[in-house]
Motif scaffolding. Structure first.
Motif, PDB file in Angstrom:
ATOM      1  N   HIS A  35       0.819  -1.209   0.000  1.00  0.00           N
ATOM      2  CA  HIS A  35       0.000   0.000   0.000  1.00  0.00           C
ATOM      3  C   HIS A  35       0.860   1.271   0.000  1.00  0.00           C
ATOM      4  O   HIS A  35       0.582   2.214  -0.740  1.00  0.00           O
ATOM      5  CB  HIS A  35      -0.929   0.009   1.204  1.00  0.00           C
ATOM      6  CG  HIS A  35      -2.197  -0.757   0.979  1.00  0.00           C
ATOM      7  ND1 HIS A  35      -3.312  -0.199   0.410  1.00  0.00           N
ATOM      8  CD2 HIS A  35      -2.512  -2.046   1.244  1.00  0.00           C
ATOM      9  CE1 HIS A  35      -4.267  -1.107   0.333  1.00  0.00           C
ATOM     10  NE2 HIS A  35      -3.816  -2.240   0.833  1.00  0.00           N
ATOM     11  N   THR A  95      -7.317  -3.686  -0.471  1.00  0.00           N
ATOM     12  CA  THR A  95      -6.123  -3.935  -1.285  1.00  0.00           C
ATOM     13  C   THR A  95      -6.499  -4.236  -2.726  1.00  0.00           C
ATOM     14  O   THR A  95      -5.852  -3.748  -3.664  1.00  0.00           O
ATOM     15  CB  THR A  95      -5.316  -5.090  -0.687  1.00  0.00           C
ATOM     16  OG1 THR A  95      -5.029  -4.819   0.687  1.00  0.00           O
ATOM     17  CG2 THR A  95      -4.001  -5.283  -1.432  1.00  0.00           C
ATOM     18  N   ALA A 125      -6.911   2.272  -0.199  1.00  0.00           N
ATOM     19  CA  ALA A 125      -5.744   2.393   0.675  1.00  0.00           C
ATOM     20  C   ALA A 125      -6.116   2.789   2.092  1.00  0.00           C
ATOM     21  O   ALA A 125      -5.326   2.577   3.022  1.00  0.00           O
ATOM     22  CB  ALA A 125      -4.766   3.416   0.099  1.00  0.00           C
TER      23      ALA A 125
END
Length: 205
Positions: A35, A95, A125
């Protein structure tokens, strides 16, 4: 016989729990690295998008702000939703959404597609920091290495910030930005699949 069982049983209990904290830590570190890497990749892409679509500096700031604003604004909501839908589902879904957003950005022909794609990426995110950090904290008992585990989790994010933008920068020297962005999206989807397997199936956030 009963005395022997009473002596051996306590020794076997900790062994059954050894895999859970380690597994949770690996999953959280992987999520943090991917991320944070995808988030910082935007800095590499913004100058390219500015030249590609002939946009002003104000629009460049809007693109960056749309991602970071969505990510920051929905973090508290992610924690609340995790209590209802489960931390694993939300972390995996966030994700996957971040990866899908990069795939969409790779097909963008202008701001009409690029801006919504970055907003979706920021939304995906937003799940990582509150949920992955709580995963580490919940899987390690107080005084049982939780501080060290959180330090490793934070360091994994720095590794992702370094590796993913650097790899994309190298790829941009031999490939188009669209291919680089789509590969980043595939990385996000692959990470979501790995998290589905590795994140412990425990409710709450």
């Amino acid at each position: 016989m009963s005395e022997a069982k009473s002596l051996t049983l306590p020794e076997s209990l900790p062994a059954s729990k050894e895999g859970s904290p380690r597994r949770a830590l690996w999953a959280a570190c992987g999520a943090h690295a991917v991320h944070d890497g995808l988030t910082d990749l935007i800095y590499v892409l913004l100058p390219i998008w500015q030249a590609q679509f002939a946009i002003s500096y104000a629009m460049v700031g809007l693109l960056r702000g749309s991602y970071s604003g969505m990510m920051a604004g929905f973090q508290l909501l992610a924690s609340r939703l995790a209590r209802r839908w489960g931390r694993k589902r939300l972390l995996v879904g966030g994700t996957a959404l971040a990866g899908a957003a990069y795939l969409l950005a790779g097909q963008a022909g202008g701001l009409a597609v690029l801006l919504p794609a970055l907003m979706l990426g920021g939304l995906g995110a937003s799940a990582q920091h509150p949920l992955a950090s709580s995963l580490v904290a919940d899987s390690h008992e107080a005084g049982g290495g939780v501080k060290q585990a959180l330090a490793q989790y934070n360091f994994a994010g720095d590794i992702g910030k370094m590796l993913i933008p650097a790899a994309a920068g190298l790829l941009l020297t031999v490939a188009s930005w669209r291919l680089s962005v789509m590969l980043a999206g595939l990385l996000g989807l692959a990470a979501a699949g790995a998290l589905w397997r590795w994140v412990p199936a425990t409710p709450g956030g």
